[in-house]
Design a protein around this motif. Structure first.
Motif, mmCIF file in Angstrom:
data_model
loop_
_atom_site.group_PDB
_atom_site.id
_atom_site.type_symbol
_atom_site.label_atom_id
_atom_site.label_comp_id
_atom_site.label_asym_id
_atom_site.label_seq_id
_atom_site.Cartn_x
_atom_site.Cartn_y
_atom_site.Cartn_z
ATOM 1 N N ARG A 203 1.061 -0.790 -0.162
ATOM 2 C CA ARG A 203 0.242 -0.488 0.009
ATOM 3 C C ARG A 203 1.108 1.432 0.087
ATOM 4 N NH1 ARG A 203 -3.136 -2.730 3.496
ATOM 5 N NH2 ARG A 203 -2.525 -1.724 5.242
ATOM 6 N N ALA A 204 2.164 1.605 0.826
ATOM 7 C CA ALA A 204 2.923 2.629 0.490
ATOM 8 C C ALA A 204 3.317 2.438 -0.139
ATOM 9 C CB ALA A 204 4.417 2.160 2.253
ATOM 10 N N CYS A 205 3.794 1.090 -1.736
ATOM 11 C CA CYS A 205 4.692 1.424 -2.441
ATOM 12 C C CYS A 205 3.223 2.366 -3.514
ATOM 13 C CB CYS A 205 3.959 0.559 -3.024
ATOM 14 S SG CYS A 205 6.464 -0.452 -3.076
ATOM 15 N N GLY A 206 1.457 1.447 -3.529
ATOM 16 C CA GLY A 206 0.863 1.871 -4.209
ATOM 17 C C GLY A 206 0.420 3.929 -3.764
ATOM 18 N N ARG A 207 0.714 4.463 -2.596
ATOM 19 C CA ARG A 207 0.663 5.381 -2.429
ATOM 20 C C ARG A 207 1.465 6.273 -3.095
ATOM 21 N NH1 ARG A 207 -2.355 9.451 -2.088
ATOM 22 N NH2 ARG A 207 -1.230 11.438 -0.497
ATOM 23 N N LEU A 208 2.684 6.167 -3.011
ATOM 24 C CA LEU A 208 4.319 6.742 -3.446
ATOM 25 C C LEU A 208 4.266 6.869 -5.237
ATOM 26 C CD1 LEU A 208 7.325 5.269 -1.348
ATOM 27 C CD2 LEU A 208 6.489 7.833 -0.979
ATOM 28 N N GLU A 209 3.523 5.709 -5.590
ATOM 29 C CA GLU A 209 3.107 5.637 -6.858
ATOM 30 C C GLU A 209 2.747 7.187 -7.384
ATOM 31 O OE1 GLU A 209 2.200 1.926 -8.129
ATOM 32 O OE2 GLU A 209 3.827 0.767 -8.427
ATOM 33 N N GLU A 210 0.858 7.411 -6.588
ATOM 34 C CA GLU A 210 0.235 8.042 -7.254
ATOM 35 C C GLU A 210 1.349 9.874 -6.365
ATOM 36 O OE1 GLU A 210 -4.220 9.206 -4.362
ATOM 37 O OE2 GLU A 210 -3.485 8.012 -3.938
ATOM 38 N N LEU A 211 1.078 9.681 -5.285
ATOM 39 C CA LEU A 211 1.896 10.859 -5.272
ATOM 40 C C LEU A 211 3.282 11.715 -6.476
ATOM 41 C CD1 LEU A 211 2.527 10.766 -1.739
ATOM 42 C CD2 LEU A 211 1.054 12.128 -2.649
ATOM 43 N N HIS A 212 4.725 10.380 -6.784
ATOM 44 C CA HIS A 212 5.072 11.106 -8.359
ATOM 45 C C HIS A 212 4.068 10.881 -9.392
ATOM 46 C CE1 HIS A 212 7.351 9.955 -11.405
ATOM 47 N NE2 HIS A 212 8.141 9.739 -10.614
ATOM 48 N N ARG A 213 3.075 10.603 -9.775
ATOM 49 C CA ARG A 213 1.844 11.320 -10.561
ATOM 50 C C ARG A 213 1.257 12.476 -10.967
ATOM 51 N NH1 ARG A 213 -0.018 5.177 -10.347
ATOM 52 N NH2 ARG A 213 -1.985 6.681 -8.853
ATOM 53 N N LEU B 215 9.636 2.714 8.088
ATOM 54 C CA LEU B 215 10.643 4.324 6.764
ATOM 55 C C LEU B 215 9.840 4.467 5.892
ATOM 56 C CD1 LEU B 215 14.083 2.210 6.139
ATOM 57 C CD2 LEU B 215 13.310 3.474 8.397
ATOM 58 N N ALA B 216 9.034 4.459 5.158
ATOM 59 C CA ALA B 216 8.358 4.630 3.662
ATOM 60 C C ALA B 216 6.920 5.932 4.017
ATOM 61 C CB ALA B 216 7.060 3.610 3.129
ATOM 62 N N ASP B 217 7.273 5.711 6.151
ATOM 63 C CA ASP B 217 6.334 7.441 6.789
ATOM 64 C C ASP B 217 6.721 7.950 6.456
ATOM 65 O OD1 ASP B 217 4.188 5.089 7.188
ATOM 66 O OD2 ASP B 217 4.302 4.845 9.671
ATOM 67 N N GLU B 218 7.673 8.194 6.269
ATOM 68 C CA GLU B 218 9.210 9.716 6.307
ATOM 69 C C GLU B 218 8.374 10.603 4.662
ATOM 70 O OE1 GLU B 218 12.405 12.089 7.215
ATOM 71 O OE2 GLU B 218 12.339 10.115 8.173
ATOM 72 N N PRO B 219 8.760 9.769 3.944
ATOM 73 C CA PRO B 219 8.714 10.437 2.454
ATOM 74 C C PRO B 219 7.785 10.375 1.619
ATOM 75 C CG PRO B 219 9.488 8.098 2.703
ATOM 76 C CD PRO B 219 9.186 8.407 3.850
ATOM 77 N N ILE B 220 6.798 9.803 2.535
ATOM 78 C CA ILE B 220 5.140 9.743 2.229
ATOM 79 C C ILE B 220 4.845 10.957 2.156
ATOM 80 C CG2 ILE B 220 2.810 9.252 2.555
ATOM 81 C CD1 ILE B 220 3.232 6.247 2.148
ATOM 82 N N SER B 221 5.127 11.164 3.420
ATOM 83 C CA SER B 221 4.186 12.237 4.689
ATOM 84 C C SER B 221 5.106 13.653 4.002
ATOM 85 C CB SER B 221 4.848 12.378 6.190
ATOM 86 O OG SER B 221 4.311 13.729 6.738
ATOM 87 N N ALA B 222 6.032 13.688 3.897
ATOM 88 C CA ALA B 222 6.728 14.669 2.877
ATOM 89 C C ALA B 222 6.357 15.030 1.449
ATOM 90 C CB ALA B 222 8.621 14.720 2.944
ATOM 91 N N PHE B 223 6.700 14.109 0.866
ATOM 92 C CA PHE B 223 5.614 14.820 -1.150
ATOM 93 C C PHE B 223 4.399 14.083 -0.782
ATOM 94 C CE2 PHE B 223 9.635 10.725 -1.277
ATOM 95 C CZ PHE B 223 10.327 12.052 -1.618
ATOM 96 N N THR B 224 3.886 14.314 0.565
ATOM 97 C CA THR B 224 2.265 14.450 0.304
ATOM 98 C C THR B 224 2.668 15.972 0.562
ATOM 99 O OG1 THR B 224 1.570 12.609 1.184
ATOM 100 C CG2 THR B 224 0.019 14.857 1.828
ATOM 101 N N GLU B 225 3.243 16.910 1.345
ATOM 102 C CA GLU B 225 3.400 17.640 1.900
ATOM 103 C C GLU B 225 3.293 18.959 0.143
ATOM 104 O OE1 GLU B 225 5.333 20.469 4.514
ATOM 105 O OE2 GLU B 225 5.979 18.645 5.240
ATOM 106 N N VAL B 226 4.691 18.325 -0.417
ATOM 107 C CA VAL B 226 5.325 18.592 -1.918
ATOM 108 C C VAL B 226 3.851 18.715 -2.477
ATOM 109 C CG1 VAL B 226 6.531 18.587 -3.572
ATOM 110 C CG2 VAL B 226 7.600 18.155 -1.626
ATOM 111 N N ARG B 227 3.110 18.160 -2.519
ATOM 112 C CA ARG B 227 2.309 17.566 -3.137
ATOM 113 C C ARG B 227 1.250 19.164 -2.924
ATOM 114 N NH1 ARG B 227 -2.542 14.883 -3.447
ATOM 115 N NH2 ARG B 227 -2.291 15.345 -1.541
#
Length: 205
Positions: free
Chosen positions: A13-23, A101-113
């Protein structure tokens, strides 16, 4: 195996969220409308690295699981079963660690988004106003006539400000500090245009 599957699902699920944020982040960039393309590309590269790391782990796990399932189906001995269980336990532990470990980049990239989403609405009126000011300044300079003292210096200033606007439009800027703000940079150009206009003569009546 069920325990390992339960542990791997959050990582998936974390991978899916990172993919979504990338798009989503990529969709904001590269339109020539002032969104910070250069910084966005750096963020996307970092996001992709985090995503690929998790994907590699999921891929290795899938292959290992397939091998274990094959061995179990063909009746491996007790020692082989014990090694398979140890391997699955290892994967469950590693998956939990990587998910954390994925929680931190997900939070950071969500903030960028979120920042890009807000900029998408706050930037256009400022950008349009700045371009309108540049057009008016050039019209003022034309109206001042070729004999106006300092005309060429004023024209050069306006050309430089036009170049700055094109750089901003293309996103050829780097957001380095927390207080860096593309909207403010457009406002600064608008202010500099106003100074050029103030230096121009006004008709007297």
């Amino acid at each position: 195996m069920r325990t390992a599957e339960d542990a791997i699902e959050p990582l998936d699920r974390a991978c899916g969220r990172l993919e979504e944020l990338h798009r989503e982040i990529r969709s904001f960039l590269g339109h020539g409308d002032g969104m910070p393309f250069f910084t966005g590309q750096t963020v996307l590269a970092q996001l992709w690295d985090a995503l690929e790391s998790s994907r590699r782990t999921l891929g290795i796990y899938a292959r290992q699981r397939a091998d274990i399932q094959h061995d179990l189906a063909h009746g491996i001995d007790f020692d082989g079963t014990a090694r398979a269980l140890e391997l699955l336990a290892h994967w469950a532990e590693q998956a939990e660690h990587l998910t954390e470990l994925a929680d931190e980049p997900i939070s950071a990239f969500t903030e960028v988004r979120n920042h890009l989403w807000e900029l998408r609405f706050s930037l256009p009126p400022v950008r349009q106003r700045t371009y309108a000011a540049l057009t008016e300044a050039r019209n003022d300079l034309i109206a001042a006539g070729p004999a106006h003292p300092g005309r060429f210096a004023l024209e050069a200033q306006l050309n430089a400000l036009g170049d700055r606007l094109r750089d901003l439009d293309a996103g050829r800027v780097e957001l380095v500090n927390d207080d860096d703000d593309v909207t403010r940079w457009y406002q600064e150009v608008e202010g500099q245009i106003a100074k050029v206009r103030d230096a121009m003569p006004r008709p007297s009546f």
